[in-house]
Write an enzyme that holds these catalytic residues in place. Structure first.
Site, PDB file in Angstrom:
ATOM      1  N   CYS B 262    -108.752 -54.874  57.034  1.00 24.42           N
ATOM      2  CA  CYS B 262    -109.670 -53.778  56.736  1.00 24.42           C
ATOM      3  C   CYS B 262    -109.002 -52.860  55.724  1.00 24.42           C
ATOM      4  O   CYS B 262    -108.756 -53.238  54.594  1.00 24.42           O
ATOM      5  CB  CYS B 262    -110.089 -53.045  57.998  1.00 24.42           C
ATOM      6  SG  CYS B 262    -108.742 -52.390  58.973  1.00 24.42           S
ATOM      7  N   ARG B 267    -109.379 -51.242  62.108  1.00 26.55           N
ATOM      8  CA  ARG B 267    -110.667 -51.847  62.416  1.00 26.55           C
ATOM      9  C   ARG B 267    -110.512 -53.351  62.635  1.00 26.55           C
ATOM     10  O   ARG B 267    -111.190 -53.957  63.454  1.00 26.55           O
ATOM     11  CB  ARG B 267    -111.665 -51.586  61.280  1.00 26.55           C
ATOM     12  CG  ARG B 267    -112.183 -50.162  61.246  1.00 26.55           C
ATOM     13  CD  ARG B 267    -113.042 -49.923  60.013  1.00 26.55           C
ATOM     14  NE  ARG B 267    -112.270 -49.785  58.794  1.00 26.55           N
ATOM     15  CZ  ARG B 267    -112.787 -49.640  57.570  1.00 26.55           C
ATOM     16  NH1 ARG B 267    -114.096 -49.655  57.420  1.00 26.55           N
ATOM     17  NH2 ARG B 267    -112.019 -49.497  56.521  1.00 26.55           N
TER      18      ARG B 267
END
Lengths: 156, 304
Positions: B262, B267
């Site tokens: 990410c 994430r």
């Protein structure tokens, strides 16, 4: 006690900075939490009209602010009194704490006093060690937007 | 003490009871606990000796109220090295665990805000150190609150536990830039927003402070924004729903090596958890350098 430069900060902001740096790092977080809890509610003229506020995109949560410059307070635009209003969600206490510091430190100052606040003021509270420098950039963004609105709203 | 043998997900964890029937379809259902299960544990005097840790994006959120008995684990202050862009070393990790009353065999349940985004990150970092029994509270902080369960501001003071100094074993689940370069042509999952993937945005929406010199994605990466794996209430989607996204729609193969990334690897920890523990992919690595490294690196290939 860690040295902190406060001579070029407005009096109220300098006192807050001094309070923070005199505390241990965990205590600084608690003080930041207190500022977060004490952030005043928006008056209805903004609570009911969020479009009148500016989003602080540097923050990781939906934070909005608006600056009012009281034209009646002085004929000299530089001496007019500034009021600050913030909106930040309860789930973002760090951001609310930053807003609380700026509100308590800058509200009711004159335009020229607000404009004279150094850009790096957010780094004077010993918070980089407590919340990480990355998170502090949100406060830098708030200060920049406050100064820009104060400048725009005080030109005739 | 050396790094644990691989794979790290064998042993005691596999014998644990599944806390809720709806988890049974996942490959490693023991990696999740439900809010009902945790509440019953805590009400029943915590027979399993679970330590509950809260890991949030906002460093103060825990202090506004948390699950009774839980302790804060901050991704930045506790898990990241403060000088080098890296995770803490074994000695520091042992201190962080010990101070929270976590021993090497202690079952740990992590929960947090934003669909357990940072909780999954903390779980992934604990996995780098081979901590075997670490699980997520399905639905995280939001579901616990939504269900009207108790919160407290009281911070417990656990008795320090003995935690061994274990060297991190990065290789099985962490990818570095050169390894990603060598991996080009194989399965890559970009879990950022569509605007970041397309290169239109140089940062995450509303997170402009962590920009990059170039926008786009690593060549060949599939775009699956991380939060697609979560339901509205923050719980993970069911196995058939997850398979529909990752296997059918994106054509990813569980048997092939996969790298997820990410912006700074947080994430993608969430997606790493989904692929590894819920869908049973054999070999998933999280590239934590992610776009803040790739999008700033000189002469690496970028696709738009």
């Amino acid at each position: 006690m860690p040295a902190v430069e406060t001579a070029d900060l407005p009096k109220a902001l300098a006192e807050i900075a001094q309070d923070f740096v005199e505390l241990s790092v965990p205590e600084r977080l608690q003080l930041l939490l207190e500022f977060s809890e004490e952030l005043p509610q928006l008056p209805s003229r903004y609570a009911d009209a969020p479009e009148k506020m500016e989003q602080v995109h540097e923050c990781q949560s939906p934070v909005f602010l608006v600056v009012e410059v009281d034209e009646a307070s002085s004929s000299d635009p530089a001496k007019r009194v500034v009021s600050l209003f913030f909106s930040a969600p309860q789930e973002a206490p760090t951001t609310r704490g930053f807003a609380g510091i700026l509100r308590e430190g800058l509200d009711q100052l004159t335009v020229e006093e607000v404009l004279a606040v150094p850009e790096d003021a957010p780094y004077r509270f010993g918070l980089a060690e407590a919340v990480s420098p990355l998170r502090l950039r949100g406060m830098v963004g708030m200060l920049g937007r406050i100064k820009r609105q104060a400048a725009l709203k005080s030109t005739v | 003490m050396g790094a644990p043998d691989l794979p790290v997900y064998r042993g005691r964890m596999a014998d644990l009871q599944i806390s809720e029937a709806r988890f049974a379809a996942y490959t490693h259902p023991e990696r999740l606990v439900s809010t009902d299960w945790l509440a019953a544990q805590l009400d029943g005097g915590n027979p399993e000796g679970v330590v509950v840790l809260e890991s949030d994006e906002d460093v103060l959120l825990y202090d506004t109220g948390h699950i009774p008995g839980s302790l804060k684990l901050d991704w930045h202050q506790d898990l990241n090295d403060q000088l080098t862009r890296d995770y803490v070393d074994g000695e520091q990790f042992a201190k962080v665990m010990s101070a929270r009353g976590v021993g090497r065999d202690t079952p740990v349940v992590i929960y947090g805000d934003k669909n357990n985004w940072w909780a999954a990150y903390a779980l992934w970092v604990m996995t780098l150190f081979g901590h075997e029994d670490v699980r997520l509270l399905d639905g995280g902080r939001a579901k616990w609150i939504e269900e009207g369960r108790p919160l407290t501001k009281e911070v417990p003071t656990p008795a320090p536990a003995e935690y061994p100094v274990v060297e991190r074993n990065d290789a099985p689940i962490r990818a570095f830039k050169d390894e990603v370069l060598a991996h080009l042509g194989q399965q890559l999952v970009d879990v950022r927003s569509p605007g970041e993937y397309s290169g239109e945005l140089l940062h995450m929406p509303d997170y402009p402070q962590e920009g990059a010199m170039r926008g786009g994605h690593i060549p060949g990466a599939k775009s699956v924004p991380w939060a697609r794996a979560a339901n509205e209430d923050g719980t993970f989607k069911s196995r058939p729903e997850l398979e529909a996204i990752y296997l059918e729609e994106q054509g990813l193969k569980p048997s092939e090596p996969t790298v997820a990334y990410c912006r700074i690897g947080e994430r993608s920890s969430h997606t790493w958890f989904v692929l590894t523990h819920l869908l049973g992919f054999d070999d998933v690595r999280n590239y934590d350098g992610s776009w803040t490294e790739w999008g700033n690196a000189v002469r690496v290939p970028v696709e738009r």
